[in-house]
Write a protein that holds these residues in place. Structure first.
Motif, PDB file in Angstrom:
ATOM      1  N   ARG A   1     204.332  36.044  56.235  1.00 25.85           N
ATOM      2  CA  ARG A   1     203.695  37.324  56.586  1.00 25.85           C
ATOM      3  C   ARG A   1     203.465  38.168  55.339  1.00 25.85           C
ATOM      4  O   ARG A   1     202.381  38.752  55.163  1.00 25.85           O
ATOM      5  N   GLU A   2     204.505  38.251  54.487  1.00 26.57           N
ATOM      6  CA  GLU A   2     204.388  39.056  53.274  1.00 26.57           C
ATOM      7  C   GLU A   2     203.306  38.509  52.350  1.00 26.57           C
ATOM      8  O   GLU A   2     202.518  39.271  51.774  1.00 26.57           O
ATOM      9  N   GLU A   3     203.257  37.190  52.201  1.00 20.39           N
ATOM     10  CA  GLU A   3     202.244  36.590  51.331  1.00 20.39           C
ATOM     11  C   GLU A   3     200.839  36.797  51.893  1.00 20.39           C
ATOM     12  O   GLU A   3     199.892  37.058  51.148  1.00 20.39           O
ATOM     13  N   THR A   4     200.704  36.675  53.208  1.00 16.81           N
ATOM     14  CA  THR A   4     199.395  36.893  53.831  1.00 16.81           C
ATOM     15  C   THR A   4     198.914  38.309  53.565  1.00 16.81           C
ATOM     16  O   THR A   4     197.762  38.524  53.143  1.00 16.81           O
ATOM     17  N   ARG A   5     199.780  39.294  53.803  1.00 15.89           N
ATOM     18  CA  ARG A   5     199.405  40.693  53.546  1.00 15.89           C
ATOM     19  C   ARG A   5     199.080  40.904  52.073  1.00 15.89           C
ATOM     20  O   ARG A   5     198.091  41.574  51.730  1.00 15.89           O
ATOM     21  N   ASP A   6     199.916  40.344  51.197  1.00 20.91           N
ATOM     22  CA  ASP A   6     199.735  40.541  49.762  1.00 20.91           C
ATOM     23  C   ASP A   6     198.405  39.964  49.284  1.00 20.91           C
ATOM     24  O   ASP A   6     197.687  40.599  48.499  1.00 20.91           O
ATOM     25  N   ARG A   7     198.071  38.754  49.754  1.00 16.11           N
ATOM     26  CA  ARG A   7     196.838  38.102  49.295  1.00 16.11           C
ATOM     27  C   ARG A   7     195.595  38.805  49.838  1.00 16.11           C
ATOM     28  O   ARG A   7     194.510  38.674  49.278  1.00 16.11           O
ATOM     29  N   LEU A   8     195.749  39.534  50.955  1.00 17.51           N
ATOM     30  CA  LEU A   8     194.592  40.181  51.569  1.00 17.51           C
ATOM     31  C   LEU A   8     194.291  41.567  50.998  1.00 17.51           C
ATOM     32  O   LEU A   8     193.262  42.149  51.323  1.00 17.51           O
ATOM     33  N   ARG A   9     195.187  42.094  50.157  1.00 17.20           N
ATOM     34  CA  ARG A   9     194.955  43.428  49.602  1.00 17.20           C
ATOM     35  C   ARG A   9     193.671  43.422  48.770  1.00 17.20           C
ATOM     36  O   ARG A   9     193.523  42.636  47.838  1.00 17.20           O
ATOM     37  N   GLY A  10     192.764  44.285  49.144  1.00 16.61           N
ATOM     38  CA  GLY A  10     191.494  44.366  48.431  1.00 16.61           C
ATOM     39  C   GLY A  10     190.449  43.373  48.880  1.00 16.61           C
ATOM     40  O   GLY A  10     189.343  43.359  48.341  1.00 16.61           O
TER      41      GLY A  10
END
Length: 300
Positions: free
Chosen positions: A206-215
């Motif tokens: 979940r954290e990686e998904t959110r992080d990669r989607l920033r921007g």
């Protein structure tokens, strides 16, 4: 690097540190924890009957208790085999993602820890399926080749969101199985180990998904939402092989027909994925196009 980016990176590292600490204090060795020696007790199911693809159908009602138990054992073995297939995809995607990155980063160290967990899980599932007296169930050749392509090309949020989909669906059903005294004790132990350790993996995904989607822009979200949904469709529809019915001694054609029309099982899948769909929607990965595939897989 901006202050916001620095804060995000610090938060990511802190999450990885917490996951590493959790892994050190609460992890299992399946070789020692699972009772591999006691003979299979055929008075037990392999999974909670309510999760059987035939539960609630007229065919299920006609089966003897012994046939019902054998069917759930074959279905549990098929789910385990599908889990092995996707865990191998997961490991390759993570190794590729962290290749040549900073090994002092806690996220790098957590990735290796998760890969080690998945290796143990795959061996555990393989031994469990063998103890259930099941053959090696595999997805169709077409799906295997799609998986080969996906693990080679998928990256970023597409990879981690797909990992999350596979883990979330398994997690909900296994939470039911591990508490069910009708299920064989060694299977319950396997499920408990997987649930405990996968909870950390899901948090990281979940954290990686959110992080990669920033921007990420609109088009990128649309494309990746579709890629994840297609992956989810093939993962979920491959969980229970059609071959389980013949191996359980059932009429193959009738079993397939009734399983595909089974509204009870479809409802179980949808309810198990409510939280997952909420997360995907919040991340911008639940689009009109992707929803079509989730509906086809009975996840939405």
């Amino acid at each position: 690097m901006t202050s916001a980016a620095t804060d995000e990176q610090a938060g990511r590292r802190e999450t990885a540190r917490r996951l590493l600490d959790s892994s050190e204090t609460l992890s299992y060795d399946p070789v020692r924890e699972v009772d591999w020696e006691t003979a299979l007790d055929e008075d037990h199911h392999g999974a909670s009957p309510e999760w059987s693809t035939l539960y609630g159908t007229s065919y299920w009602a006609e089966l003897t208790p012994r046939q019902q138990r054998e069917l759930t054992r074959q279905e549990a073995a098929s789910v385990a085999s599908t889990g092995i297939w996707f865990e191998m995809i997961l490991q390759q995607m993570m190794l590729r993602d962290f290749y040549a990155k900073d090994p002092t980063d806690p996220a790098f160290q957590w990735a290796l820890t998760e890969i080690a967990d998945e290796c143990r899980h795959s061996i555990m599932f393989a031994r469990g399926a063998a103890k259930l007296r099941a053959p090696a169930y595999r997805p169709r050749r077409f799906v295997i080749e799609l998986g080969r392509t996906f693990k080679t090309l998928a990256s970023g949020e597409a990879a981690y969101a797909a990992i999350l989909v596979a883990e979330e669906v398994l997690d909900v059903m296994q939470r039911d199985w591990m508490r069910d005294e009708r299920v064989a004790p060694f299977v319950r132990t396997i499920n408990n180990i997987h649930v405990v350790e996968e909870s950390r993996h899901m948090k990281f995904a979940r954290e990686e998904t959110r992080d990669r989607l920033r921007g990420a822009g609109w088009l990128r979200r649309q494309v990746n939402a579709l890629v994840v949904a297609i992956a989810a469709y093939f993962i979920v529809t491959s969980m229970v092989s059609d071959k389980v019915y013949a191996n359980a001694g059932l009429d193959l054609r009738r079993a397939i027909r009734e399983a595909r029309a089974n509204e009870h099982h479809k409802s179980m899948l949808r309810s198990s994925c409510a939280g997952l769909m909420e997360f995907l929607a919040s991340a911008g990965l639940l689009t009109k196009a992707s929803a079509w595939f989730y509906q086809r897989a009975n996840l939405l």
